[in-house]
Design a protein around this motif. Structure first.
Motif, PDB file in Angstrom:
ATOM      1  N   GLU A 163       0.881  -1.178   0.000  1.00 20.84           N
ATOM      2  CA  GLU A 163       0.000   0.000   0.000  1.00 20.84           C
ATOM      3  C   GLU A 163       0.912   1.220   0.000  1.00 20.84           C
ATOM      4  O   GLU A 163       1.696   1.414   0.919  1.00 20.84           O
ATOM      5  N   MET A 164       0.835   2.027  -1.068  1.00 26.13           N
ATOM      6  CA  MET A 164       1.787   3.120  -1.251  1.00 26.13           C
ATOM      7  C   MET A 164       1.120   4.488  -1.126  1.00 26.13           C
ATOM      8  O   MET A 164       0.049   4.711  -1.683  1.00 26.13           O
ATOM      9  N   ASP A 165       1.755   5.382  -0.388  1.00 27.08           N
ATOM     10  CA  ASP A 165       1.310   6.770  -0.284  1.00 27.08           C
ATOM     11  C   ASP A 165       2.387   7.624  -0.956  1.00 27.08           C
ATOM     12  O   ASP A 165       3.429   7.904  -0.357  1.00 27.08           O
ATOM     13  N   GLN A 166       2.130   8.037  -2.214  1.00 33.51           N
ATOM     14  CA  GLN A 166       3.135   8.770  -3.004  1.00 33.51           C
ATOM     15  C   GLN A 166       3.506  10.102  -2.357  1.00 33.51           C
ATOM     16  O   GLN A 166       4.663  10.496  -2.376  1.00 33.51           O
ATOM     17  N   GLU A 167       2.507  10.789  -1.797  1.00 34.87           N
ATOM     18  CA  GLU A 167       2.756  12.112  -1.213  1.00 34.87           C
ATOM     19  C   GLU A 167       3.728  12.030  -0.039  1.00 34.87           C
ATOM     20  O   GLU A 167       4.674  12.785   0.060  1.00 34.87           O
ATOM     21  N   ALA A 168       3.461  11.086   0.865  1.00 31.20           N
ATOM     22  CA  ALA A 168       4.292  10.953   2.071  1.00 31.20           C
ATOM     23  C   ALA A 168       5.547  10.115   1.810  1.00 31.20           C
ATOM     24  O   ALA A 168       6.390   9.984   2.695  1.00 31.20           O
ATOM     25  N   MET A 169       5.648   9.547   0.600  1.00 29.30           N
ATOM     26  CA  MET A 169       6.765   8.641   0.242  1.00 29.30           C
ATOM     27  C   MET A 169       6.897   7.545   1.291  1.00 29.30           C
ATOM     28  O   MET A 169       7.946   7.323   1.885  1.00 29.30           O
ATOM     29  N   LYS A 170       5.782   6.861   1.481  1.00 32.22           N
ATOM     30  CA  LYS A 170       5.685   5.865   2.550  1.00 32.22           C
ATOM     31  C   LYS A 170       4.861   4.686   2.031  1.00 32.22           C
ATOM     32  O   LYS A 170       3.891   4.890   1.318  1.00 32.22           O
ATOM     33  N   GLY A 171       5.278   3.492   2.390  1.00 33.72           N
ATOM     34  CA  GLY A 171       4.532   2.311   1.943  1.00 33.72           C
ATOM     35  C   GLY A 171       4.397   1.302   3.068  1.00 33.72           C
ATOM     36  O   GLY A 171       5.235   1.218   3.961  1.00 33.72           O
ATOM     37  N   THR A 172       3.310   0.520   3.004  1.00 30.13           N
ATOM     38  CA  THR A 172       3.071  -0.525   4.003  1.00 30.13           C
ATOM     39  C   THR A 172       2.983  -1.862   3.287  1.00 30.13           C
ATOM     40  O   THR A 172       2.279  -1.980   2.276  1.00 30.13           O
ATOM     41  N   VAL A 173       3.678  -2.855   3.830  1.00 26.83           N
ATOM     42  CA  VAL A 173       3.588  -4.213   3.275  1.00 26.83           C
ATOM     43  C   VAL A 173       2.345  -4.847   3.875  1.00 26.83           C
ATOM     44  O   VAL A 173       2.310  -5.171   5.059  1.00 26.83           O
ATOM     45  N   LYS A 174       1.284  -4.989   3.057  1.00 25.38           N
ATOM     46  CA  LYS A 174       0.031  -5.540   3.567  1.00 25.38           C
ATOM     47  C   LYS A 174       0.184  -7.021   3.901  1.00 25.38           C
ATOM     48  O   LYS A 174      -0.286  -7.494   4.913  1.00 25.38           O
ATOM     49  N   TYR A 175       0.837  -7.752   3.005  1.00 24.03           N
ATOM     50  CA  TYR A 175       1.117  -9.177   3.211  1.00 24.03           C
ATOM     51  C   TYR A 175       2.245  -9.563   2.262  1.00 24.03           C
ATOM     52  O   TYR A 175       2.530  -8.832   1.310  1.00 24.03           O
ATOM     53  N   LEU A 176       2.885 -10.682   2.529  1.00 28.42           N
ATOM     54  CA  LEU A 176       3.972 -11.119   1.654  1.00 28.42           C
ATOM     55  C   LEU A 176       3.388 -11.668   0.348  1.00 28.42           C
ATOM     56  O   LEU A 176       2.325 -12.287   0.356  1.00 28.42           O
ATOM     57  N   PRO A 177       4.064 -11.450  -0.762  1.00 25.96           N
ATOM     58  CA  PRO A 177       3.502 -11.872  -2.048  1.00 25.96           C
ATOM     59  C   PRO A 177       3.547 -13.372  -2.251  1.00 25.96           C
ATOM     60  O   PRO A 177       4.419 -14.061  -1.736  1.00 25.96           O
ATOM     61  N   THR A 178       2.570 -13.880  -3.010  1.00 25.62           N
ATOM     62  CA  THR A 178       2.611 -15.286  -3.439  1.00 25.62           C
ATOM     63  C   THR A 178       3.299 -15.310  -4.800  1.00 25.62           C
ATOM     64  O   THR A 178       3.518 -14.260  -5.412  1.00 25.62           O
ATOM     65  N   ARG A 179       3.612 -16.484  -5.300  1.00 23.33           N
ATOM     66  CA  ARG A 179       4.341 -16.595  -6.574  1.00 23.33           C
ATOM     67  C   ARG A 179       3.566 -15.947  -7.730  1.00 23.33           C
ATOM     68  O   ARG A 179       4.166 -15.362  -8.622  1.00 23.33           O
ATOM     69  N   GLU A 180       2.229 -16.035  -7.699  1.00 24.74           N
ATOM     70  CA  GLU A 180       1.414 -15.473  -8.800  1.00 24.74           C
ATOM     71  C   GLU A 180       1.563 -13.952  -8.880  1.00 24.74           C
ATOM     72  O   GLU A 180       1.382 -13.364  -9.940  1.00 24.74           O
ATOM     73  N   MET A 181       1.880 -13.312  -7.751  1.00 27.34           N
ATOM     74  CA  MET A 181       1.982 -11.844  -7.723  1.00 27.34           C
ATOM     75  C   MET A 181       3.354 -11.354  -8.175  1.00 27.34           C
ATOM     76  O   MET A 181       3.539 -10.171  -8.385  1.00 27.34           O
ATOM     77  N   ILE A 182       4.324 -12.264  -8.288  1.00 25.28           N
ATOM     78  CA  ILE A 182       5.683 -11.867  -8.658  1.00 25.28           C
ATOM     79  C   ILE A 182       5.846 -12.065 -10.162  1.00 25.28           C
ATOM     80  O   ILE A 182       5.768 -13.176 -10.663  1.00 25.28           O
ATOM     81  N   ASP A 183       6.063 -10.939 -10.871  1.00 24.84           N
ATOM     82  CA  ASP A 183       6.080 -10.990 -12.343  1.00 24.84           C
ATOM     83  C   ASP A 183       7.484 -11.204 -12.923  1.00 24.84           C
ATOM     84  O   ASP A 183       7.782 -10.757 -14.011  1.00 24.84           O
ATOM     85  N   VAL A 184       8.347 -11.876 -12.180  1.00 19.64           N
ATOM     86  CA  VAL A 184       9.724 -12.089 -12.625  1.00 19.64           C
ATOM     87  C   VAL A 184       9.785 -13.364 -13.478  1.00 19.64           C
ATOM     88  O   VAL A 184       9.274 -14.398 -13.066  1.00 19.64           O
ATOM     89  N   PRO A 185      10.410 -13.284 -14.680  1.00 20.53           N
ATOM     90  CA  PRO A 185      10.407 -14.441 -15.591  1.00 20.53           C
ATOM     91  C   PRO A 185      11.447 -15.500 -15.227  1.00 20.53           C
ATOM     92  O   PRO A 185      12.378 -15.760 -15.969  1.00 20.53           O
ATOM     93  N   VAL A 186      11.290 -16.095 -14.051  1.00 20.22           N
ATOM     94  CA  VAL A 186      12.233 -17.122 -13.602  1.00 20.22           C
ATOM     95  C   VAL A 186      11.450 -18.394 -13.311  1.00 20.22           C
ATOM     96  O   VAL A 186      10.401 -18.344 -12.673  1.00 20.22           O
ATOM     97  N   ASN A 187      11.958 -19.522 -13.814  1.00 16.89           N
ATOM     98  CA  ASN A 187      11.338 -20.810 -13.506  1.00 16.89           C
ATOM     99  C   ASN A 187      12.038 -21.367 -12.276  1.00 16.89           C
ATOM    100  O   ASN A 187      13.091 -21.994 -12.380  1.00 16.89           O
ATOM    101  N   GLU A 188      11.445 -21.120 -11.115  1.00 14.66           N
ATOM    102  CA  GLU A 188      12.116 -21.483  -9.857  1.00 14.66           C
ATOM    103  C   GLU A 188      12.264 -22.988  -9.671  1.00 14.66           C
ATOM    104  O   GLU A 188      13.128 -23.448  -8.928  1.00 14.66           O
ATOM    105  N   MET A 189      11.442 -23.773 -10.380  1.00 17.57           N
ATOM    106  CA  MET A 189      11.549 -25.232 -10.250  1.00 17.57           C
ATOM    107  C   MET A 189      12.891 -25.729 -10.775  1.00 17.57           C
ATOM    108  O   MET A 189      13.466 -26.674 -10.244  1.00 17.57           O
ATOM    109  N   LEU A 190      13.424 -25.060 -11.809  1.00 15.71           N
ATOM    110  CA  LEU A 190      14.735 -25.452 -12.340  1.00 15.71           C
ATOM    111  C   LEU A 190      15.845 -25.148 -11.335  1.00 15.71           C
ATOM    112  O   LEU A 190      16.831 -25.891 -11.248  1.00 15.71           O
ATOM    113  N   ILE A 191      15.676 -24.062 -10.572  1.00 15.75           N
ATOM    114  CA  ILE A 191      16.682 -23.713  -9.547  1.00 15.75           C
ATOM    115  C   ILE A 191      16.663 -24.779  -8.458  1.00 15.75           C
ATOM    116  O   ILE A 191      17.707 -25.223  -7.986  1.00 15.75           O
TER     117      ILE A 191
END
Length: 197
Positions: A163-191
């Motif tokens: 949750e980001m407040d641009q004016e105050a330059m402040k953000g809150t982590v509402k919850y930790l992301p799940t894999r579906e929310m991470i848009d990085v093109p890495v196949n973690e199963m191969l790692i």
């Protein structure tokens, strides 16, 4: 401290990676010398690991430590690994739009420009937790650098788990992301396959 001095576009080309995942809007017109060649199974696994390390700016030893920690956690190792990498403080600062690139995010965190829950943190690998409040220090808010950064990153989409407040330059982590929310093109199963040999 070890520093990766490989030119970003050259590294992106060799890993077959789009530079936008690192925050760069440049494109390389050249093609990799290895393009079109068949890669072995081990080569594919190694490339995925190198891709993840390069995107998040993590060296081999800390990356292996993340993997071992993810392996001990409940759930799938690959998903745990990606969640841990994404919840690093430098990565969260980049996602909040307070840095143009991931490398810049690492630098500004190292310069003590950010507070986590009111305390200054200068460790880029600091893992944030759900409910943590990350904000820019009062002293740094007036810097021209951040006005320029917000101009550039203003249109960047902040992920739903922050949750980001641009004016105050402040953000809150509402919850930790799940894999579906991470848009990085890495196949973690191969790692996981690579490390579990």
């Amino acid at each position: 401290m070890a520093v990766n001095r490989v030119p970003v576009l050259k590294r992106c080309r060799s890993l077959d990676l789009d530079p936008t995942f690192l925050g760069y809007d440049k494109k390389s017109n050249r093609t990799s010398a290895r393009a079109g060649k068949k890669i072995s199974e081990y080569g594919l696994q190694l490339r995925e690991k190198q891709k993840a390390k390069f995107i998040y700016g993590v060296l081999e030893k800390p990356f292996r430590n993340y993997y071992e920690k993810a392996d001990r956690m409940k759930g799938q190792t690959g998903e745990n690994l990606m969640t841990m990498l994404e919840s690093r403080l430098d990565s969260v600062v980049f996602r909040m739009g307070l840095a143009r690139t991931r490398r810049e995010a690492r630098q500004v965190v190292g310069h003590k420009h950010f507070l986590v829950n009111g305390k200054p943190v200068q460790i880029p690998s600091y893992l944030v937790k759900a409910g943590d409040v990350i904000e820019l220090r009062e002293k740094a808010k007036s810097l021209q650098r951040y006005k320029d950064i917000l101009e550039v990153t203003g249109g960047r989409l902040v992920p739903e788990w922050i949750e980001m407040d641009q004016e105050a330059m402040k953000g809150t982590v509402k919850y930790l992301p799940t894999r579906e929310m991470i848009d990085v093109p890495v196949n973690e199963m191969l790692i996981v396959e690579l490390y579990s040999k």
